[in-house]
Enzyme design. Structure first.
Site, PDB file in Angstrom:
ATOM      1  N   TYR A   8      -6.724   7.641   0.534  1.00  0.00           N
ATOM      2  CA  TYR A   8      -6.361   6.578   1.240  1.00  0.00           C
ATOM      3  C   TYR A   8      -7.434   5.849   2.112  1.00  0.00           C
ATOM      4  CZ  TYR A   8      -3.268   3.883   4.673  1.00  0.00           C
ATOM      5  OH  TYR A   8      -2.575   3.226   5.292  1.00  0.00           O
ATOM      6  N   GLY A  59      -6.447  14.978   5.087  1.00  0.00           N
ATOM      7  CA  GLY A  59      -5.531  14.749   4.142  1.00  0.00           C
ATOM      8  C   GLY A  59      -5.408  13.483   3.636  1.00  0.00           C
ATOM      9  N   GLY A  64       0.781  -1.269  -0.058  1.00  0.00           N
ATOM     10  CA  GLY A  64      -0.142   0.091  -0.233  1.00  0.00           C
ATOM     11  C   GLY A  64       0.790   1.235   0.036  1.00  0.00           C
ATOM     12  N   THR A 113       0.595   5.830   0.565  1.00  0.00           N
ATOM     13  CA  THR A 113       0.093   7.118   0.627  1.00  0.00           C
ATOM     14  C   THR A 113       0.359   8.147  -0.199  1.00  0.00           C
ATOM     15  OG1 THR A 113       1.731   7.788   1.970  1.00  0.00           O
ATOM     16  CG2 THR A 113      -0.280   6.773   3.090  1.00  0.00           C
TER      17      THR A 113
HETATM   18  N1  CAA Z   1      -7.370  18.643  11.641  1.00  0.00           N
HETATM   19  C1  CAA Z   1      -7.841  19.707  11.458  1.00  0.00           C
HETATM   20  N2  CAA Z   1      -6.836  20.626  10.709  1.00  0.00           N
HETATM   21  C2  CAA Z   1      -5.639  20.166  10.095  1.00  0.00           C
HETATM   22  C3  CAA Z   1      -5.172  18.923  10.362  1.00  0.00           C
HETATM   23  C4  CAA Z   1      -6.374  18.090  11.210  1.00  0.00           C
HETATM   24  N3  CAA Z   1      -5.894  16.701  11.566  1.00  0.00           N
HETATM   25  N4  CAA Z   1      -3.979  18.416   9.843  1.00  0.00           N
HETATM   26  C5  CAA Z   1      -3.821  19.779   9.332  1.00  0.00           C
HETATM   27  N5  CAA Z   1      -4.750  20.782   9.367  1.00  0.00           N
HETATM   28  C6  CAA Z   1      -4.679  21.897   9.468  1.00  0.00           C
HETATM   29  C7  CAA Z   1      -3.378  22.919   9.340  1.00  0.00           C
HETATM   30  O1  CAA Z   1      -3.141  23.151  10.717  1.00  0.00           O
HETATM   31  C8  CAA Z   1      -3.396  23.938   8.377  1.00  0.00           C
HETATM   32  O2  CAA Z   1      -4.415  24.927   8.859  1.00  0.00           O
HETATM   33  P1  CAA Z   1      -4.052  26.603   8.601  1.00  0.00           P
HETATM   34  O3  CAA Z   1      -4.120  26.665   7.103  1.00  0.00           O
HETATM   35  O4  CAA Z   1      -4.838  27.165   9.235  1.00  0.00           O
HETATM   36  O5  CAA Z   1      -2.547  26.785   8.898  1.00  0.00           O
HETATM   37  C9  CAA Z   1      -4.270  23.351   7.191  1.00  0.00           C
HETATM   38  O6  CAA Z   1      -5.053  22.354   7.896  1.00  0.00           O
HETATM   39  C10 CAA Z   1      -3.192  22.412   6.220  1.00  0.00           C
HETATM   40  O7  CAA Z   1      -2.092  23.348   5.673  1.00  0.00           O
HETATM   41  P2  CAA Z   1      -1.840  23.029   4.331  1.00  0.00           P
HETATM   42  O8  CAA Z   1      -2.924  23.411   3.108  1.00  0.00           O
HETATM   43  O9  CAA Z   1      -0.541  23.655   4.226  1.00  0.00           O
HETATM   44  O10 CAA Z   1      -1.687  21.583   4.145  1.00  0.00           O
HETATM   45  P3  CAA Z   1      -0.546  20.693   3.445  1.00  0.00           P
HETATM   46  O11 CAA Z   1      -0.844  20.943   1.916  1.00  0.00           O
HETATM   47  O12 CAA Z   1       0.785  20.974   3.937  1.00  0.00           O
HETATM   48  O13 CAA Z   1      -1.072  18.981   3.846  1.00  0.00           O
HETATM   49  C11 CAA Z   1      -1.087  17.173   4.992  1.00  0.00           C
HETATM   50  C12 CAA Z   1      -1.051  18.901   5.175  1.00  0.00           C
HETATM   51  C13 CAA Z   1      -0.493  16.667   3.958  1.00  0.00           C
HETATM   52  C14 CAA Z   1      -2.332  16.794   4.998  1.00  0.00           C
HETATM   53  C15 CAA Z   1      -0.385  17.179   6.436  1.00  0.00           C
HETATM   54  O14 CAA Z   1      -1.063  17.704   7.338  1.00  0.00           O
HETATM   55  C16 CAA Z   1      -0.215  15.600   6.873  1.00  0.00           C
HETATM   56  O15 CAA Z   1       0.667  14.647   6.212  1.00  0.00           O
HETATM   57  N6  CAA Z   1      -0.985  15.072   7.457  1.00  0.00           N
HETATM   58  C17 CAA Z   1      -0.840  13.609   8.060  1.00  0.00           C
HETATM   59  C18 CAA Z   1      -2.046  12.912   7.356  1.00  0.00           C
HETATM   60  C19 CAA Z   1      -1.975  11.641   7.926  1.00  0.00           C
HETATM   61  O16 CAA Z   1      -2.191  11.198   9.195  1.00  0.00           O
HETATM   62  N7  CAA Z   1      -1.080  10.477   7.226  1.00  0.00           N
HETATM   63  C20 CAA Z   1      -0.963   9.094   7.572  1.00  0.00           C
HETATM   64  C21 CAA Z   1       0.228   8.679   6.735  1.00  0.00           C
HETATM   65  S1  CAA Z   1       0.648   7.177   7.581  1.00  0.00           S
HETATM   66  C22 CAA Z   1      -0.698   6.032   7.175  1.00  0.00           C
HETATM   67  O17 CAA Z   1      -1.596   6.317   6.289  1.00  0.00           O
HETATM   68  C23 CAA Z   1      -0.638   4.673   7.823  1.00  0.00           C
HETATM   69  C24 CAA Z   1      -2.082   4.576   8.374  1.00  0.00           C
HETATM   70  O18 CAA Z   1      -2.816   3.936   7.914  1.00  0.00           O
HETATM   71  C25 CAA Z   1      -2.202   4.949   9.733  1.00  0.00           C
HETATM   72  P1  NAP Z   2       6.099   0.704   3.534  1.00  0.00           P
HETATM   73  O1  NAP Z   2       6.876   0.757   4.773  1.00  0.00           O
HETATM   74  O2  NAP Z   2       5.814   1.860   2.814  1.00  0.00           O
HETATM   75  O3  NAP Z   2       6.429  -0.545   2.704  1.00  0.00           O
HETATM   76  C1  NAP Z   2       5.454  -0.723   1.515  1.00  0.00           C
HETATM   77  C2  NAP Z   2       5.643  -2.009   0.915  1.00  0.00           C
HETATM   78  O4  NAP Z   2       4.770  -2.172  -0.222  1.00  0.00           O
HETATM   79  C3  NAP Z   2       6.967  -2.017   0.176  1.00  0.00           C
HETATM   80  O5  NAP Z   2       7.386  -3.350   0.288  1.00  0.00           O
HETATM   81  C4  NAP Z   2       6.752  -1.559  -1.305  1.00  0.00           C
HETATM   82  O6  NAP Z   2       7.757  -2.366  -2.133  1.00  0.00           O
HETATM   83  C5  NAP Z   2       5.212  -2.239  -1.359  1.00  0.00           C
HETATM   84  N1  NAP Z   2       4.529  -1.795  -2.554  1.00  0.00           N
HETATM   85  C6  NAP Z   2       4.391  -0.335  -2.380  1.00  0.00           C
HETATM   86  N2  NAP Z   2       3.691  -0.069  -3.713  1.00  0.00           N
HETATM   87  C7  NAP Z   2       3.492  -1.419  -4.304  1.00  0.00           C
HETATM   88  C8  NAP Z   2       3.091  -1.701  -5.499  1.00  0.00           C
HETATM   89  N3  NAP Z   2       2.269  -0.742  -6.370  1.00  0.00           N
HETATM   90  N4  NAP Z   2       3.241  -2.893  -5.993  1.00  0.00           N
HETATM   91  C9  NAP Z   2       3.904  -3.905  -5.130  1.00  0.00           C
HETATM   92  N5  NAP Z   2       4.242  -3.665  -4.071  1.00  0.00           N
HETATM   93  C10 NAP Z   2       4.128  -2.267  -3.572  1.00  0.00           C
HETATM   94  O7  NAP Z   2       4.433   0.422   4.317  1.00  0.00           O
HETATM   95  P2  NAP Z   2       4.152  -0.034   5.525  1.00  0.00           P
HETATM   96  O8  NAP Z   2       3.903   0.857   6.477  1.00  0.00           O
HETATM   97  O9  NAP Z   2       4.757  -1.357   5.942  1.00  0.00           O
HETATM   98  O10 NAP Z   2       2.409  -0.313   5.086  1.00  0.00           O
HETATM   99  C11 NAP Z   2       1.951  -1.773   4.691  1.00  0.00           C
HETATM  100  C12 NAP Z   2       0.564  -1.787   4.658  1.00  0.00           C
HETATM  101  O11 NAP Z   2       0.051  -1.534   5.657  1.00  0.00           O
HETATM  102  C13 NAP Z   2      -0.034  -0.727   3.782  1.00  0.00           C
HETATM  103  O12 NAP Z   2      -0.898  -1.398   3.129  1.00  0.00           O
HETATM  104  C14 NAP Z   2      -0.318   0.289   4.503  1.00  0.00           C
HETATM  105  O13 NAP Z   2      -1.392   1.181   3.900  1.00  0.00           O
HETATM  106  C15 NAP Z   2      -0.924  -0.422   5.781  1.00  0.00           C
HETATM  107  N6  NAP Z   2      -0.773   0.356   6.912  1.00  0.00           N
HETATM  108  C16 NAP Z   2       0.185   0.877   7.446  1.00  0.00           C
HETATM  109  C17 NAP Z   2       0.200   1.548   8.818  1.00  0.00           C
HETATM  110  C18 NAP Z   2       1.529   2.257   9.408  1.00  0.00           C
HETATM  111  O14 NAP Z   2       1.310   2.944  10.314  1.00  0.00           O
HETATM  112  N7  NAP Z   2       2.562   2.030   8.848  1.00  0.00           N
HETATM  113  C19 NAP Z   2      -1.015   1.547   9.429  1.00  0.00           C
HETATM  114  C20 NAP Z   2      -2.043   1.184   8.733  1.00  0.00           C
HETATM  115  C21 NAP Z   2      -2.064   0.539   7.950  1.00  0.00           C
HETATM  116  P3  NAP Z   2       8.867  -1.544  -2.293  1.00  0.00           P
HETATM  117  O15 NAP Z   2      10.017  -1.771  -1.031  1.00  0.00           O
HETATM  118  O16 NAP Z   2       9.593  -1.969  -3.712  1.00  0.00           O
HETATM  119  O17 NAP Z   2       8.843  -0.005  -2.383  1.00  0.00           O
END
Ligand code: CAA
Ligand code: NAP
Length: 240
Positions: free
Chosen positions: A147, A143, A84, A86
Site C-alpha cells: 500500500y 504491514g 483504493g 488495502t
Molecule cells: N510496529 C512494530 N511492531 C509491530 C507493529 C508496528 N506498527 N504492528 C505490529 N507489530 C508487531 C506485533 O506486536 C507482533 O509482534 P510479536 O510477533 O512480537 O507479537 C508482530 O509485529 C506482528 O504479528 P503478526 O505476525 O501476528 O502479524 P499479523 O500477521 O497479525 O499482521 C498486521 C499484523 C496486519 C500488520 C496488523 O498489525 C495491522 O493490521 N496493522 C495495521 C496496519 C495499518 O495501519 N493499516 C492501515 C489500514 S487503513 C489505511 O491504509 C488507510 C490509510 O491510508 C491511512
Molecule cells: P472504502 O471505504 O473502502 O471505499 C472504497 C471505495 O473504492 C468503494 O467505493 C469501492 O467500491 C471502491 N473501489 C475499491 N476497489 C475498486 C476497484 N478495483 N475499482 C473501482 N472501485 C473500487 O475506502 P476509503 O477509506 O473511503 O478510501 C478511499 C481512498 O482514500 C483510498 O484510495 C484509500 O487508500 C485512501 N485513503 C483512505 C484513508 C482512510 O483512513 N480511510 C486514509 C488515507 C487514504 P465498492 O463500494 O464497490 O467496494
C-alpha cells in the site's frame, strides 16, 4: 454549464463525501464503484448522483466506462482518483497476490483513470486531476509495504503530470489523508486501531468530509496556481 466531476470509489467512504461535496458545489458528478451494488443504489437514491460500475484495475473497462460518463454527462473536467484498497500483512507474510492486487488498484488504477481523460483536458485547456494518496505513502507503515509503495507512487504521478499539464491549464495535486473513519480503517484490528489513534495529536480519526473539503478547494478556480502539491490532512500525525 456545470463542470463535470468524476470520482472513482465515489459511492462510499471518503469518495462518497467527495461526491456529495462536489455536487453541493455545483458540479455534475459521476461516482464509480467496484462491486457493492446495494451501497451504490442507496447512494444514488439518497443523492441523485449517478453511479457507474467498473474495476479501475482494468484499462479497457476504465476507458469504456469513462467514455460512457462523457457521453451521458459531458467532458470530464475534474477527475478524482480515489478508489483504493488495502491487503495488509507484514512483508515476510505478504503474498504476491496481495502485492499485485494493491498495485493494480491503487497505482495502475490511477493511471487507468486519468490516462483516458487526459487528451480531452489538453484539448480543452482545462483540467483538475486530484489523487487520493495517503499518510502511509509519505511515512510508510508496518504491514503496508504494498500500500505504501502505491501511495508514494501516486505522488510521483501527480508531480510528473503537474509538469506535463501546466501549459494546458491542467493542475494535478494529491491529498494525503491520515486515518479517516471509514470501513477501510474499521477493518484494522481494534487494538491496533486504538494504538494508532493514540498517535494522532488531535486525538481522533478524521471525518471523510474533512478530506472532501481539500478536494473541493483543489478542484476550484481559486486553486489554479497550485499544482504538483500535496495537502496533508492527518490530525498532526505526520509532518512532511
Ligand atoms: N510496529 C512494530 N511492531 C509491530 C507493529 C508496528 N506498527 N504492528 C505490529 N507489530 C508487531 C506485533 O506486536 C507482533 O509482534 P510479536 O510477533 O512480537 O507479537 C508482530 O509485529 C506482528 O504479528 P503478526 O505476525 O501476528 O502479524 P499479523 O500477521 O497479525 O499482521 C498486521 C499484523 C496486519 C500488520 C496488523 O498489525 C495491522 O493490521 N496493522 C495495521 C496496519 C495499518 O495501519 N493499516 C492501515 C489500514 S487503513 C489505511 O491504509 C488507510 C490509510 O491510508 C491511512
Ligand atoms: P472504502 O471505504 O473502502 O471505499 C472504497 C471505495 O473504492 C468503494 O467505493 C469501492 O467500491 C471502491 N473501489 C475499491 N476497489 C475498486 C476497484 N478495483 N475499482 C473501482 N472501485 C473500487 O475506502 P476509503 O477509506 O473511503 O478510501 C478511499 C481512498 O482514500 C483510498 O484510495 C484509500 O487508500 C485512501 N485513503 C483512505 C484513508 C482512510 O483512513 N480511510 C486514509 C488515507 C487514504 P465498492 O463500494 O464497490 O467496494
Amino acid at each position: 454549464m456545470a463542470r463535470v466531476a468524476l470520482v472513482t470509489g465515489g459511492s462510499r467512504g471518503i469518495g462518497e463525501a467527495i461526491s456529495k461535496r462536489l455536487k453541493a458545489d455545483g458540479y455534475e458528478v459521476a461516482a464509480t464503484y467496484a462491486g457493492n451494488d446495494e451501497k451504490a443504489k442507496a447512494f444514488t437514491d439518497a443523492t441523485g448522483i449517478k453511479t457507474y460500475k467498473w474495476n479501475v484495475a482494468d484499462y479497457d473497462a476504465s476507458k469504456n466506462g469513462l467514455a460512457k460518463v462523457e457521453e451521458e454527462l459531458g467532458p470530464i473536467d475534474v477527475v478524482v482518483a480515489n478508489a483504493g484498497i488495502t491487503r495488509d500483512a507484514p512483508f515476510h507474510k505478504m503474498t504476491p497476490e496481495q502485492w499485485k492486487e494493491v498495485v493494480d488498484t491503487n497505482l495502475t488504477g490511477v493511471f487507468n483513470t486519468i490516462h483516458p481523460v487526459w487528451p480531452g483536458m489538453r484539448e480543452r485547456k482545462f483540467g483538475r486531476v486530484i489523487v487520493i494518496s495517503s499518510i502511509n505513502g509519505q511515512k510508510g507503515q508496518f504491514g503496508q509495504t504494498n500500500y505504501a509503495a502505491t501511495k508514494a507512487g501516486d505522488l510521483g504521478i501527480v508531480k510528473s503530470l503537474a509538469q506535463e499539464g501546466a501549459r494546458y491549464g491542467i493542475t494535478a495535486n494529491a491529498v494525503c489523508p491520515g486515518y479517516i473513519a471509514t470501513e477501510m480503517v474499521m477493518a484494522v484490528p481494534e487494538k491496533v486501531r486504538e494504538a494508532i489513534i493514540g498517535q494522532i495529536p488531535v486525538g481522533r480519526l478524521g471525518e471523510p468530509e474533512e478530506i472532501a473539503r481539500c478536494v473541493a478547494f483543489l478542484a476550484s478556480d481559486e486553486a489554479s496556481f497550485i499544482t504538483g502539491s500535496t495537502i496533508s490532512a492527518n490530525g498532526g500525525q505526520y509532518f512532511v
